[in-house]
Design a protein around this motif. Structure first.
Motif, PDB file in Angstrom:
ATOM      1  N   ALA A   1     -21.537   4.540  15.683  1.00 36.55           N
ATOM      2  CA  ALA A   1     -22.960   4.304  15.441  1.00 36.55           C
ATOM      3  C   ALA A   1     -23.115   2.744  14.632  1.00 36.55           C
ATOM      4  N   GLY A   2     -24.190   2.027  14.953  1.00 37.47           N
ATOM      5  CA  GLY A   2     -24.485   1.020  14.384  1.00 37.47           C
ATOM      6  C   GLY A   2     -25.571   0.103  15.103  1.00 37.47           C
ATOM      7  N   THR A   3     -25.306  -0.962  14.762  1.00 35.42           N
ATOM      8  CA  THR A   3     -26.229  -2.211  15.347  1.00 35.42           C
ATOM      9  C   THR A   3     -25.220  -3.375  15.898  1.00 35.42           C
ATOM     10  N   ARG A   4     -25.597  -3.655  17.133  1.00 32.40           N
ATOM     11  CA  ARG A   4     -24.612  -4.692  17.806  1.00 32.40           C
ATOM     12  C   ARG A   4     -25.167  -6.103  17.546  1.00 32.40           C
TER      13      ARG A   4
ATOM     14  N   SER B   1     -20.890  14.038  24.029  1.00 38.13           N
ATOM     15  CA  SER B   1     -21.199  13.781  25.631  1.00 38.13           C
ATOM     16  C   SER B   1     -22.118  12.865  25.933  1.00 38.13           C
ATOM     17  N   GLY B   2     -22.154  11.826  25.178  1.00 41.59           N
ATOM     18  CA  GLY B   2     -23.197  10.784  25.659  1.00 41.59           C
ATOM     19  C   GLY B   2     -23.635   9.696  24.441  1.00 41.59           C
ATOM     20  N   VAL B   3     -24.744   8.910  24.597  1.00 36.26           N
ATOM     21  CA  VAL B   3     -25.214   8.015  23.535  1.00 36.26           C
ATOM     22  C   VAL B   3     -26.829   8.065  23.530  1.00 36.26           C
ATOM     23  N   ILE B   4     -27.272   7.649  22.413  1.00 34.75           N
ATOM     24  CA  ILE B   4     -28.601   7.340  22.189  1.00 34.75           C
ATOM     25  C   ILE B   4     -28.804   5.930  21.929  1.00 34.75           C
ATOM     26  N   ILE B   5     -29.376   5.101  22.600  1.00 32.40           N
ATOM     27  CA  ILE B   5     -29.540   3.784  22.426  1.00 32.40           C
ATOM     28  C   ILE B   5     -30.792   2.957  22.813  1.00 32.40           C
ATOM     29  N   ALA B   6     -31.225   1.998  21.866  1.00 33.77           N
ATOM     30  CA  ALA B   6     -32.288   1.369  21.957  1.00 33.77           C
ATOM     31  C   ALA B   6     -31.988  -0.140  21.978  1.00 33.77           C
ATOM     32  N   LYS B   7     -33.058  -0.976  22.569  1.00 28.76           N
ATOM     33  CA  LYS B   7     -32.676  -2.485  22.501  1.00 28.76           C
ATOM     34  C   LYS B   7     -32.554  -3.008  20.988  1.00 28.76           C
ATOM     35  N   ASN B   8     -33.586  -2.419  20.092  1.00 25.61           N
ATOM     36  CA  ASN B   8     -33.679  -2.838  18.753  1.00 25.61           C
ATOM     37  C   ASN B   8     -34.001  -1.695  17.784  1.00 25.61           C
ATOM     38  N   ALA B   9     -34.185  -2.055  16.416  1.00 27.49           N
ATOM     39  CA  ALA B   9     -34.295  -0.957  15.516  1.00 27.49           C
ATOM     40  C   ALA B   9     -35.717  -0.634  15.311  1.00 27.49           C
ATOM     41  N   ASP B  10     -36.762  -1.472  15.908  1.00 26.36           N
ATOM     42  CA  ASP B  10     -38.164  -1.031  15.824  1.00 26.36           C
ATOM     43  C   ASP B  10     -38.307   0.293  16.143  1.00 26.36           C
ATOM     44  N   PRO B  11     -39.311   1.239  15.421  1.00 26.15           N
ATOM     45  CA  PRO B  11     -39.267   2.572  15.656  1.00 26.15           C
ATOM     46  C   PRO B  11     -40.104   2.828  16.859  1.00 26.15           C
ATOM     47  N   GLY B  12     -40.872   1.620  17.183  1.00 24.41           N
ATOM     48  CA  GLY B  12     -41.726   1.767  18.422  1.00 24.41           C
ATOM     49  C   GLY B  12     -41.086   1.256  19.756  1.00 24.41           C
ATOM     50  N   THR B  13     -39.904   0.879  19.649  1.00 26.45           N
ATOM     51  CA  THR B  13     -38.973   0.558  20.658  1.00 26.45           C
ATOM     52  C   THR B  13     -38.431   1.781  21.358  1.00 26.45           C
ATOM     53  N   PRO B  14     -38.596   2.105  22.693  1.00 25.79           N
ATOM     54  CA  PRO B  14     -38.202   3.288  23.368  1.00 25.79           C
ATOM     55  C   PRO B  14     -36.593   3.398  23.282  1.00 25.79           C
ATOM     56  N   ALA B  15     -36.035   4.447  23.003  1.00 25.33           N
ATOM     57  CA  ALA B  15     -34.503   4.920  23.213  1.00 25.33           C
ATOM     58  C   ALA B  15     -34.321   5.560  24.324  1.00 25.33           C
ATOM     59  N   TYR B  16     -33.127   5.698  24.726  1.00 27.56           N
ATOM     60  CA  TYR B  16     -32.794   6.436  25.830  1.00 27.56           C
ATOM     61  C   TYR B  16     -31.566   7.115  25.587  1.00 27.56           C
ATOM     62  N   ILE B  17     -31.465   8.160  26.460  1.00 27.95           N
ATOM     63  CA  ILE B  17     -30.152   9.210  26.308  1.00 27.95           C
ATOM     64  C   ILE B  17     -29.475   9.029  27.401  1.00 27.95           C
ATOM     65  N   VAL B  18     -28.078   8.548  27.563  1.00 27.33           N
ATOM     66  CA  VAL B  18     -27.051   8.486  28.585  1.00 27.33           C
ATOM     67  C   VAL B  18     -26.029   9.438  28.454  1.00 27.33           C
ATOM     68  N   THR B  19     -26.000  10.538  29.259  1.00 26.33           N
ATOM     69  CA  THR B  19     -25.111  11.536  29.059  1.00 26.33           C
ATOM     70  C   THR B  19     -23.477  10.806  29.596  1.00 26.33           C
ATOM     71  N   SER B  20     -22.469  11.515  29.222  1.00 23.63           N
ATOM     72  CA  SER B  20     -21.173  11.292  29.802  1.00 23.63           C
ATOM     73  C   SER B  20     -20.921  11.605  31.273  1.00 23.63           C
ATOM     74  N   GLY B  21     -20.393  10.857  31.942  1.00 21.13           N
ATOM     75  CA  GLY B  21     -20.080  11.048  33.546  1.00 21.13           C
ATOM     76  C   GLY B  21     -19.780   9.865  34.171  1.00 21.13           C
ATOM     77  N   LYS B  22     -20.022   9.763  35.576  1.00 16.87           N
ATOM     78  CA  LYS B  22     -19.641   8.522  36.159  1.00 16.87           C
ATOM     79  C   LYS B  22     -20.574   7.276  36.140  1.00 16.87           C
ATOM     80  N   ILE B  23     -21.840   7.619  35.868  1.00 17.06           N
ATOM     81  CA  ILE B  23     -22.810   6.776  35.602  1.00 17.06           C
ATOM     82  C   ILE B  23     -22.730   5.934  34.325  1.00 17.06           C
ATOM     83  N   ARG B  24     -22.385   6.727  33.324  1.00 20.08           N
ATOM     84  CA  ARG B  24     -21.813   6.054  31.830  1.00 20.08           C
ATOM     85  C   ARG B  24     -20.466   5.215  32.378  1.00 20.08           C
TER      86      ARG B  24
END
Length: 217
Positions: free
Chosen positions: A109-112, A123-146
């Protein structure tokens, strides 16, 4: 052009339309949001034995962004903040079961350097472009796409052992959760998309409109 390819483009297009519709929500939607309780609330969706997690949710207030505290691996408490907390609190029970409980340790976990924030789960990750609470975050589950997203690639998207992967790679940050359309699963990214036909196993990876090898064996 294959049927899976056309369906992937259609699914991605449907997602863009859905985003536009969501952005044009009525005042009723805003009122419903503001009517949510501002005090602490608890949520405890059912999970498999190793995915059960106690959650403590604190709604956003003037004091700071929302936080969600979850019991992670080895019974260690993990606190999500900003867009990651907002996303987890809004996730469906199915999404929470799919990603499991959060992993612990600084490397999970952290900030890149780019400002991207993330939290790895079993089995996945929650990720957002920045730390602003208004920035949408997304869930990518483990599998071939990830796996395809995490494949090292050259700037043009072609797999390259010395290239970059994940959000630092040519696909960038996810701009959707997994979109399911029958046998087709799609995730859109800043600069492309990845789809998987779960029936045939066919993978399609597009970077800046160009189809590139998935890099998976």
């Amino acid at each position: 052009m294959s049927v899976a390819f056309r369906r992937a483009d259609l699914a991605a297009g449907m997602f863009v339309v859905a985003l536009i519709a969501a952005g044009c929500g009525s005042a009723d939607a805003n009122d419903a949001s503001s009517a949510a309780p501002s005090a602490e609330a608890s949520a405890s969706p059912s999970r498999a034995d190793d995915q059960e997690a106690a959650e403590s949710v604190t709604r956003a207030s003037e004091a700071g962004p929302a936080t969600v505290t979850i019991t992670g691996v080895d019974d260690v408490a993990v606190t999500l903040v900003g867009p990651l907390a907002v996303k987890y609190a809004a996730a469906t029970d199915a999404q929470k079961r799919a990603i499991g409980i959060p992993l612990t340790g600084d490397h999970n976990a952290g900030t890149r350097e780019s400002g991207v924030v993330y939290q790895q789960f079993q089995s996945g990750v929650i990720i957002a472009k920045n730390a602003d609470p208004g920035t949408p975050a997304y869930i990518v589950t483990s599998g071939k796409i990830r796996d395809a997203w995490n494949t090292e690639r050259a700037p043009d998207g072609v797999p390259l052992l010395t290239g970059k992967n994940g959000s630092a790679g040519p696909l960038g940050v996810p701009t959707s959760d997994v979109i399911t359309d029958g046998d087709l699963e799609v995730v859109t990214f800043e600069y492309g998309m990845i789809s998987e036909n779960t029936e045939t196993g066919e993978m399609i990876v597009k970077v800046n409109g160009k189809v590139v090898p998935s890099g998976l064996k």
